[in-house]
Scaffold this motif. Structure first.
Motif, PDB file in Angstrom:
ATOM      1  N   TRP A  43     -11.175  -1.962  -0.250  1.00 14.80           N
ATOM      2  CA  TRP A  43     -10.217  -2.462  -1.149  1.00 14.80           C
ATOM      3  C   TRP A  43     -11.162  -3.331  -2.072  1.00 14.80           C
ATOM      4  O   TRP A  43     -11.271  -3.233  -3.532  1.00 14.80           O
ATOM      5  N   ALA A  49       0.772  -1.228  -0.087  1.00 19.62           N
ATOM      6  CA  ALA A  49       0.069  -0.016   0.172  1.00 19.62           C
ATOM      7  C   ALA A  49       0.814   1.022   0.021  1.00 19.62           C
ATOM      8  O   ALA A  49       1.720   1.202   0.615  1.00 19.62           O
ATOM      9  N   LEU A  54      -9.204   4.569  -2.293  1.00 25.08           N
ATOM     10  CA  LEU A  54      -7.986   3.857  -2.725  1.00 25.08           C
ATOM     11  C   LEU A  54      -8.194   3.757  -4.419  1.00 25.08           C
ATOM     12  O   LEU A  54      -8.984   4.329  -5.124  1.00 25.08           O
ATOM     13  N   VAL A  63      -1.673  -1.076  -4.047  1.00 28.36           N
ATOM     14  CA  VAL A  63      -2.792  -0.282  -3.934  1.00 28.36           C
ATOM     15  C   VAL A  63      -2.219   1.191  -3.386  1.00 28.36           C
ATOM     16  O   VAL A  63      -1.310   1.347  -2.686  1.00 28.36           O
TER      17      VAL A  63
END
Ligand SMILES: C[S@@+](CC[C@H](N)C(=O)[O-])C[C@H]1O[C@@H](n2cnc3c(N)ncnc32)[C@H](O)[C@@H]1O
Length: 320
Positions: free
Chosen positions: A292, A29, A269, A261
């Motif tokens: 997500w 992330a 996101l 991500v």
């Protein structure tokens, strides 16, 4: 009934579930933890603000909860990006918390806050390398994007890191103004003992000396070829979209890289750095995995992200 309409000949819900079975959570992330920046680089894809006193929408408590959510869903690494991450007053606190909770941590910086004391603190917190941007092999090209004196200052930061035992990843944005310096940049990375040179071709349009500084697909391929030909000890890395351009025949979309991500400043996101309009979900409202899942299912319906149009044109050029 409409909700179960066929997608690729299968009921939609099943197609989504199958997709989510393949990848249970992203490994990496990258959090655009602030839009505040002490620079305003001509090519930057982030809508940064020079308002250093501005409050970030995700406060410390929410950020800690977000980190808990990443850990609970087996995310492996949290990268701090921006803006300039060092401008978040809680940057070290949040990095330390992420590390305590077991995440590996990364940070991308312009290098202007790096001195011996900062390097020591970064090592204490648990960083094992740092990414510094050096957008050219000379002060002339770097400073043309980032402002006078920035090249020397960033290089001092790089040297403080290497001296202090914090390995450096150098990141170069390659555009029409520094295209001639690809080989010199590889040499500089090796001379300064960088462990990785991240070559980031610029494809998003930006004004450069009265024209557009962005690279066309053939230039992107040449950059990759030339960097590889010159590299000796430093490892090279290229973004996924650039590898797809290089491999022209592929029909992959870079947003299928579900293992990375991006978390935008407001908590949405995104699968793609270059298309905030393709962002979904909100990590500040509930579970990270729910956010997500929204992103993945929405993307699955649209099959587009920020670099899709560029990849389409690169493929058409190959086909013609
Ligand atoms: C957005 S900056 C944020 C972190 C930090 N402030 C810095 O300067 O590295 C992260 C990296 O993205 C690169 N970058 C910005 N805009 C880009 C673009 N349009 N194409 C390719 N790379 C870009 C920058 O050069 C930098 O290496």
């Amino acid at each position: 009934m409409e909700d179960r309409l066929s997608l690729y000949g299968r009921p939609r819900r099943l197609a989504e579930e199958a997709l989510l079975d393949d990848v249970s959570a992203p490994y990496f992330a990258t959090w655009y933890c602030t839009r505040r920046c002490n620079l305003s680089c001509a090519h930057c894809f982030v809508d940064v603000t020079p308002d250093i006193g501005r409050r970030d929408p995700i406060d410390t408590a929410t950020a800690r909860a977000m980190i808990d959510g990443l850990v609970d869903n087996d995310v492996y690494q949290l990268g701090f990006a921006g803006g300039e991450p060092f401008l978040r007053p809680d940057f070290y606190e949040l990095a330390a918390y992420a590390r305590e909770r077991g995440l590996t941590i990364q940070v991308a910086t312009n290098g202007l806050f790096l001195d011996d004391a900062a390097v020591e603190r970064l090592l204490d917190v648990g960083f094992r390398c740092i990414q510094v941007s050096l957008d050219g092999a000379t002060a002339e090209s770097h400073d043309a994007l980032r402002g006078a004196g920035r090249f020397d200052a960033a290089l001092e930061g790089v040297r403080a890191s290497v001296r202090g035992g914090l390995p450096v990843v150098l990141a170069i944005a390659v555009h029409r103004g520094n295209l001639d310096e690809v080989e010199a940049m590889v040499e500089l990375a090796e001379r300064e003992s960088a462990i990785i040179l991240k070559v980031q071709p610029v494809f998003t349009p930006f004004a450069w000396r009265g024209g557009d500084g962005a690279l066309g697909p053939e230039e992107v391929r040449a950059v990759i070829r030339r960097a590889r030909a010159r590299s000796d000890s430093v490892e090279l890395s290229f973004p996924r979209w650039a590898q797809i351009v290089e491999d022209g025949s592929s029909d992959a979309t870079c947003a299928t890289a579900l293992r990375n991500v991006s978390i935008l400043e407001d908590g949405r996101l995104s699968l793609c750095d270059f298309g905030p309009e393709h962002a979904f979900g909100d990590v500040t409202k509930g579970d990270f995995f729910d956010a997500w899942r929204q992103l993945v299912t929405q993307h699955h319906h649209r099959q587009r992200c920020g670099c899709s149009a560029y990849l389409d044109s690169a493929r058409q050029e190959v086909a013609a």
